[in-house]
Design a protein around this motif. Sequence first.
Motif, mmCIF file in Angstrom:
data_model
loop_
_atom_site.group_PDB
_atom_site.id
_atom_site.type_symbol
_atom_site.label_atom_id
_atom_site.label_comp_id
_atom_site.label_asym_id
_atom_site.label_seq_id
_atom_site.Cartn_x
_atom_site.Cartn_y
_atom_site.Cartn_z
ATOM 1 N N LEU A 134 -15.288 9.507 9.159
ATOM 2 C CA LEU A 134 -15.399 8.271 8.382
ATOM 3 C C LEU A 134 -16.633 7.473 8.808
ATOM 4 O O LEU A 134 -17.349 6.923 7.959
ATOM 5 C CB LEU A 134 -14.147 7.424 8.566
ATOM 6 C CG LEU A 134 -12.904 7.894 7.801
ATOM 7 C CD1 LEU A 134 -11.651 7.248 8.366
ATOM 8 C CD2 LEU A 134 -13.041 7.577 6.319
ATOM 9 N N GLY B 287 -6.248 7.588 7.683
ATOM 10 C CA GLY B 287 -7.686 7.779 7.535
ATOM 11 C C GLY B 287 -8.032 8.882 6.554
ATOM 12 O O GLY B 287 -8.978 8.756 5.765
ATOM 13 N N PHE C 117 -14.096 3.507 5.691
ATOM 14 C CA PHE C 117 -14.284 3.315 7.130
ATOM 15 C C PHE C 117 -13.713 1.983 7.597
ATOM 16 O O PHE C 117 -12.919 1.928 8.540
ATOM 17 C CB PHE C 117 -15.768 3.410 7.475
ATOM 18 C CG PHE C 117 -16.092 3.061 8.901
ATOM 19 C CD1 PHE C 117 -15.718 3.907 9.926
ATOM 20 C CD2 PHE C 117 -16.756 1.882 9.213
ATOM 21 C CE1 PHE C 117 -16.001 3.583 11.251
ATOM 22 C CE2 PHE C 117 -17.049 1.556 10.522
ATOM 23 C CZ PHE C 117 -16.666 2.415 11.550
ATOM 24 N N MET D 89 -10.215 8.506 3.165
ATOM 25 C CA MET D 89 -11.394 9.332 2.967
ATOM 26 C C MET D 89 -11.379 9.998 1.588
ATOM 27 O O MET D 89 -12.412 10.151 0.943
ATOM 28 C CB MET D 89 -11.443 10.406 4.060
ATOM 29 C CG MET D 89 -12.831 10.958 4.336
ATOM 30 S SD MET D 89 -12.825 12.291 5.588
ATOM 31 C CE MET D 89 -11.758 11.575 6.853
#
Length: 263
Positions: free
Chosen positions: A136, A77, A90, A81
């Motif tokens: 996110l 993640g 996301f 990002m």
Amino acid sequence: MTTASDGGGRADARRNRARVLSAAAEAFAGQGLDAPLGEIARRAGVGAGTVYRHFPTKQALFEAVFTRHLDDLAASGERRMARSAPTEAFFGFLLDIVGKSHRSGPVCEVVAADASWPRPLLTASVARFRQVLTALLHAAQRAGGVLDGIGPEDVLALTVGCASTLAAHPDRPAGLRLVRLTLDGLRPSAGVTEQRAFRDGTGVRREAVARCEDCGAALTVRPVGRPVRYCGAACRQRARRRRLAGGADNRADHGKGPMPRTP
């Protein structure tokens, strides 16, 4: 004084620990959290004593497996990002969660339930994972890519359901399509394909706005020609690899009956 043999012993210990963690993750996915340590040792190719040396209790092994899984997801993640637009990052992260967790249902359930664990490592990993997911989500909402009013708990519950759907579906590509359709419900305009009217001087025409079948990014489809399915070569190649892998799995399983699955 450290000798070469000491270094070799530590390297062997690290390899054995990694084997045990991988074997435990597979055993938990296939048999649930009641998978016996003897089975885990067999899968890892080590003795039961080796498992106990690294993980004195089964709870310690649970924690180590869950911690590694959550740390890997959180790192994924964070990379998304840093490299992608908010909405793309996301939804790409959600696909990572589902794709990497559909065989590890207990991990999803632990995070969704926010279970209390006595050791700090798992607590820290759960907190990091939730922090990345929340960041996110909020960034995608600020960008207009996700409905307002959706919270991290809603997203976690949805991903648990999607992971279960993917695990239960006999055809992985078809299961992924269902997962994407489900996740599209988080978008302001739900559905894989929307329609937008525009004028070009000759009247009103319709232009389809679709989503990449791999990452979910918005695509503008031409009114003529072949339908656009992917946003770029990387997504197209990933989808092709999945199709090839799915075909290999189907050929390997041909003639076999359905395998029982422990919830």
